[in-house]
Motif scaffolding. Structure first.
Motif, short mmCIF file in Angstrom:
data_model
loop_
_atom_site.label_atom_id
_atom_site.label_comp_id
_atom_site.label_asym_id
_atom_site.label_seq_id
_atom_site.Cartn_x
_atom_site.Cartn_y
_atom_site.Cartn_z
N LYS A 74 0.83 -1.21 0.00
CA LYS A 74 0.00 0.00 0.00
C LYS A 74 0.86 1.26 0.00
O LYS A 74 0.55 2.24 -0.65
CB LYS A 74 -0.95 0.01 1.21
CG LYS A 74 -2.10 -0.94 1.04
CD LYS A 74 -2.89 -0.60 -0.20
CE LYS A 74 -3.95 -1.62 -0.50
NZ LYS A 74 -4.52 -1.50 -1.82
N ARG A 75 1.95 1.22 0.74
CA ARG A 75 2.86 2.38 0.79
C ARG A 75 3.44 2.66 -0.59
O ARG A 75 3.68 3.81 -0.94
CB ARG A 75 3.97 2.09 1.79
CG ARG A 75 4.98 3.17 1.95
CD ARG A 75 4.77 3.88 3.25
NE ARG A 75 5.89 4.75 3.51
CZ ARG A 75 5.75 6.05 3.61
NH1 ARG A 75 4.58 6.61 3.50
NH2 ARG A 75 6.78 6.80 3.84
N GLY A 144 8.07 -2.43 -3.02
CA GLY A 144 7.31 -2.14 -1.81
C GLY A 144 6.89 -3.41 -1.09
O GLY A 144 7.00 -3.50 0.14
#
Length: 179
Positions: A74-75, A144
């Motif tokens: 998500k980041r 990520g």
């Protein structure tokens, strides 16, 4: 009795390594070691403490695996496709279905599988972008997810070390007093 104790501590150390290195059982080995010690030596208050801590670490480890990868994804702005791709890549790597790497073997494959899966999944999802932007987003999503997984593994390693320390702290004085 001392030989069994130190063999179980060795199993727990392998569990600590497994909490960090993919493909090796982790905190479950610590729980198994504590349970075996309790069955052989009796479930004293110290063993109950060690068992409680190791069970909490085991449950947290399961959650941390998923949460860390999810937060890393998500980041990085990864889509659900990237996350599904990472899971598929991990499964393929775990089963040995990815091409063999010249170094590191399956452990490195377990790291590269989710990366490649996330990149492919995100690349397929971002069809409306031009190719260079698709590749950039796909690599960002893959990195990520992998960074999130690595951070999660490090947290699991710290928790596993804490569980082994609690076991030693609670049981070693009884072992020494018994001999």
């Amino acid at each position: 009795m001392q030989i069994l104790y130190w063999l179980l501590v060795l199993v727990m150390v392998v569990g600590v390594i497994g909490a960090i290195v993919p493909g090796i059982p982790g905190s479950s080995l610590i729980v198994i070691g504590v349970v075996i010690w309790g069955l052989v030596n009796g479930f004293t208050t110290g063993v109950y403490w060690a068992l409680g801590v190791s069970l909490v670490v085991f449950l947290l480890s399961i959650g941390i695996d998923y949460l860390a990868a999810y937060l890393g994804a998500k980041r990085a702005g990864a889509s659900n496709w990237a996350q599904i791709g990472a899971i598929v890549g991990l499964i393929l790597a775990t089963l040995g279905l990815l091409p063999a790497l010249p170094f590191g073997g399956p452990i490195i494959g377990i790291l590269f599988g989710p990366l490649l899966g996330a990149i492919i999944g995100e690349f397929l999802y971002q069809r409306e972008l031009e190719t260079s932007l698709r590749l950039k987003q796909a690599f960002r999503a893959g990195i990520g997810i992998v960074v999130g997984s690595v951070v999660g593994r490090l947290i699991q390693g710290i928790l596993a070390i804490a569980a082994v320390i609690v076991f030693l702290w609670q049981t070693l004085p009884q072992l020494i007093a018994g001999y």
